[in-house]
Design a protein around this motif. Structure first.
Motif, PDB file in Angstrom:
ATOM      1  N   PRO A  17      -2.779 -46.193  42.193  1.00  0.00           N
ATOM      2  CA  PRO A  17      -2.474 -47.628  42.106  1.00  0.00           C
ATOM      3  C   PRO A  17      -3.737 -48.489  42.136  1.00  0.00           C
ATOM      4  CG  PRO A  17      -1.148 -46.534  43.811  1.00  0.00           C
ATOM      5  CD  PRO A  17      -2.202 -45.568  43.402  1.00  0.00           C
ATOM      6  N   ILE A  18      -3.928 -49.275  41.092  1.00  0.00           N
ATOM      7  CA  ILE A  18      -5.042 -50.220  41.070  1.00  0.00           C
ATOM      8  C   ILE A  18      -4.546 -51.604  40.672  1.00  0.00           C
ATOM      9  CG2 ILE A  18      -6.816 -48.478  40.558  1.00  0.00           C
ATOM     10  CD1 ILE A  18      -6.853 -49.520  37.661  1.00  0.00           C
ATOM     11  N   PHE A  19      -5.228 -52.607  41.184  1.00  0.00           N
ATOM     12  CA  PHE A  19      -4.991 -53.983  40.758  1.00  0.00           C
ATOM     13  C   PHE A  19      -6.039 -54.298  39.700  1.00  0.00           C
ATOM     14  CE2 PHE A  19      -5.992 -58.543  41.106  1.00  0.00           C
ATOM     15  CZ  PHE A  19      -4.754 -59.051  40.744  1.00  0.00           C
ATOM     16  N   GLN A  20      -5.587 -54.376  38.458  1.00  0.00           N
ATOM     17  CA  GLN A  20      -6.537 -54.500  37.345  1.00  0.00           C
ATOM     18  C   GLN A  20      -7.077 -55.920  37.264  1.00  0.00           C
ATOM     19  OE1 GLN A  20      -5.414 -52.016  34.278  1.00  0.00           O
ATOM     20  NE2 GLN A  20      -7.224 -52.359  33.039  1.00  0.00           N
ATOM     21  N   THR A  21      -8.407 -56.026  37.172  1.00  0.00           N
ATOM     22  CA  THR A  21      -9.055 -57.337  37.110  1.00  0.00           C
ATOM     23  C   THR A  21      -9.755 -57.573  35.778  1.00  0.00           C
ATOM     24  OG1 THR A  21     -10.972 -56.349  38.211  1.00  0.00           O
ATOM     25  CG2 THR A  21      -9.379 -57.494  39.608  1.00  0.00           C
TER      26      THR A  21
ATOM     27  N   ASN B 267      -9.350 -52.739  41.184  1.00  0.00           N
ATOM     28  CA  ASN B 267      -9.565 -52.399  42.586  1.00  0.00           C
ATOM     29  C   ASN B 267      -8.481 -51.440  43.074  1.00  0.00           C
ATOM     30  OD1 ASN B 267     -11.759 -54.156  42.641  1.00  0.00           O
ATOM     31  ND2 ASN B 267     -10.459 -55.900  43.176  1.00  0.00           N
TER      32      ASN B 267
ATOM     33  N   SER C 156      -5.742 -49.947  45.148  1.00  0.00           N
ATOM     34  CA  SER C 156      -4.799 -50.518  46.108  1.00  0.00           C
ATOM     35  C   SER C 156      -4.578 -49.590  47.293  1.00  0.00           C
ATOM     36  CB  SER C 156      -3.447 -50.788  45.423  1.00  0.00           C
ATOM     37  OG  SER C 156      -3.600 -51.656  44.341  1.00  0.00           O
ATOM     38  N   MET C 157      -4.437 -48.292  47.006  1.00  0.00           N
ATOM     39  CA  MET C 157      -4.207 -47.301  48.065  1.00  0.00           C
ATOM     40  C   MET C 157      -4.396 -45.916  47.468  1.00  0.00           C
ATOM     41  SD  MET C 157      -0.022 -47.217  48.172  1.00  0.00           S
ATOM     42  CE  MET C 157       0.085 -45.596  48.905  1.00  0.00           C
TER      43      MET C 157
ATOM     44  N   VAL D   8     -10.762 -47.871  49.049  1.00  0.00           N
ATOM     45  CA  VAL D   8      -9.638 -48.809  48.926  1.00  0.00           C
ATOM     46  C   VAL D   8     -10.170 -50.238  48.913  1.00  0.00           C
ATOM     47  CG1 VAL D   8      -7.545 -49.685  50.026  1.00  0.00           C
ATOM     48  CG2 VAL D   8      -8.001 -47.223  49.994  1.00  0.00           C
ATOM     49  N   GLY D   9      -9.693 -51.020  47.940  1.00  0.00           N
ATOM     50  CA  GLY D   9     -10.136 -52.399  47.792  1.00  0.00           C
ATOM     51  C   GLY D   9     -11.362 -52.564  46.921  1.00  0.00           C
TER      52      GLY D   9
END
Length: 406
Positions: free
Chosen positions: A94-98, A104, A106-107, A118-119
């Motif tokens: 899981p990533i938060f795509q920027t 980044n 996520s976990m 993470v982060g």
């Protein structure tokens, strides 16, 4: 519904050779993908088993080591005048795509515990390892496996609108008009972008889908209780467990096996979805294949023909429901872009359920007629297997990024 920053459909005419990394829970695949410019491609790949040490501490340097080995063994180096080889990166966590080349973490899941990750941006962490280990590769795009499936199918079939994984888990990605993506905060709202749906999480509030007591039992006992509830009704990791719950319920009512079970069947996740496939496909007169699975594999006491018929019916119903829900989800996404349905339209699909569950593709077509109509399904809808989609698709996205740079 996550914006992916992928904004250019492949035409099938692109050419070039690109690297791709596909990081999963067990293996790292390093691929060299050659796009031939005529909707075909060739693939050279090498699998590296991810070590426990890599999962716990030195993942990024492990990736760099593997890529370095691949480059050396295949004699690869940057093109004349270039310092690095462009690379697409399928990252199955899981990533938060920027951005197209940034996201980044996520976990961690799948048993990974790499500290100080993470982060942080997974592309930066990987790129730093490349630089430390003198690996001349630049990650120009990061994506998930569903986007890869969409892009792989789109290269061979440029009218592809969706990419779907029907396998151990499930997810989908599709092309959406950017003006209809509220989460997109960029200034440019013209054109299209791929949206990663994460549709396995549909109805986590459990208000819409047709749950049974057997689904509720699975969900209650699962490690991710209350999450991925749609995935638990249609994907390979869970269907066998739903069937096991249903079978044990009939045993408890003394409607199966004279009320007897076995130590194996009493344990969670021992009734593999592969057994369901074999049972549903067994058309022998006395259901001998079902008998072998129940008595030899699962150690159930001798069964009657009626017992075997009941088990086959239970598996058939649960499998059929899974296909119907899959077809409903696919159809709903296609119906969200009705302007595209006037012309031929393709859907790229990968995963073990689609490949190996009896009649899965045929039933997807048949059920879709309910929602999309006979004319569209018979004359314009085409489902295609996008094998190795996560690796090839990463290379294709890298190619689109390089095209926009030049």
């Amino acid at each position: 519904m996550i914006p992916t920053f992928v904004r250019r459909r492949p035409s099938g005419k692109e050419t070039g050779t690109f690297l791709a990394l596909d990081l999963g829970g067990t293996n790292l695949r390093v691929c060299q993908v050659t796009l031939n410019g005529d909707t075909t491609y060739s693939l050279v790949q090498q699998k590296f088993t991810i070590t426990q040490d890599a999962k716990e501490s030195r993942l990024w340097d492990f990736i760099a080591d593997c890529v370095g080995i691949f480059l050396e063994e295949h004699g690869l180096s940057p093109a004349p005048g270039k310092r690095t080889i462009p690379c697409g990166y399928t990252f199955s966590f899981p990533i938060f795509q920027t951005g197209i080349a940034s996201g980044n973490l996520s976990m961690w899941n799948k048993g990974f515990t790499v500290p100080n990750s993470v982060g942080r941006d997974v592309v930066n962490l990987t790129q730093s390892a490349f630089q430390r280990n003198h690996v001349p590769v630049e990650v120009v795009a990061v994506l998930n496996d569903t986007v890869g499936t969409l892009m792989t199918s789109g290269y061979s079939h440029p009218d592809t609108q969706m990419g779907i994984i029907f396998g151990t888990g499930t997810n989908a990605a599709y092309w959406e008009n950017m003006e209809n993506i509220p989460k997109w905060t960029g200034a440019d709202r013209k054109g299209e972008m791929v949206v990663n749906m994460e549709w396995g999480a549909f109805d986590n509030a459990t208000e819409v889908l047709p749950y049974t007591m057997h689904d509720n039992k699975l969900n209650r006992k699962s490690s991710n209780h209350g999450l991925q509830v749609f995935e638990k009704m249609i994907s390979g990791l869970f269907l066998g467990e739903v069937a096991r719950n249903a079978i044990l319920s009939l045993v408890d009512q003394r409607l199966l096996f004279e009320g007897r079970s076995s130590e194996i069947l009493n344990k969670s996740y021992t009734f593999d979805t592969a057994y369901m496939s074999e049972i549903v496909a067994d058309d022998s007169k006395d259901l001998r294949g079902v008998k072998t699975i129940l008595e030899s594999t699962l150690d159930i006491p001798p069964t009657t023909f009626v017992d075997r018929q009941v088990v086959k019916n239970v598996c058939g119903m649960i499998g059929t429901r899974g296909v119907r829900l899959s077809a409903a989800a696919m159809s709903a996404v296609l119906l969200s872009r009705p302007e595209l349905m006037e012309n031929p339209l393709s859907v790229g699909i990968d995963g073990s359920m689609y490949q190996f569950y009896p009649n899965f593709e045929k039933d997807l077509y048949n059920v879709s007629r309910t929602f999309l109509g006979d004319d569209f399904v018979n004359n314009r809808l085409r489902l295609h297997l996008a094998k190795d989609g996560s690796g090839v698709g990463a290379a294709i996205v890298a190619m689109t990024v390089e095209h926009e740079r030049s």
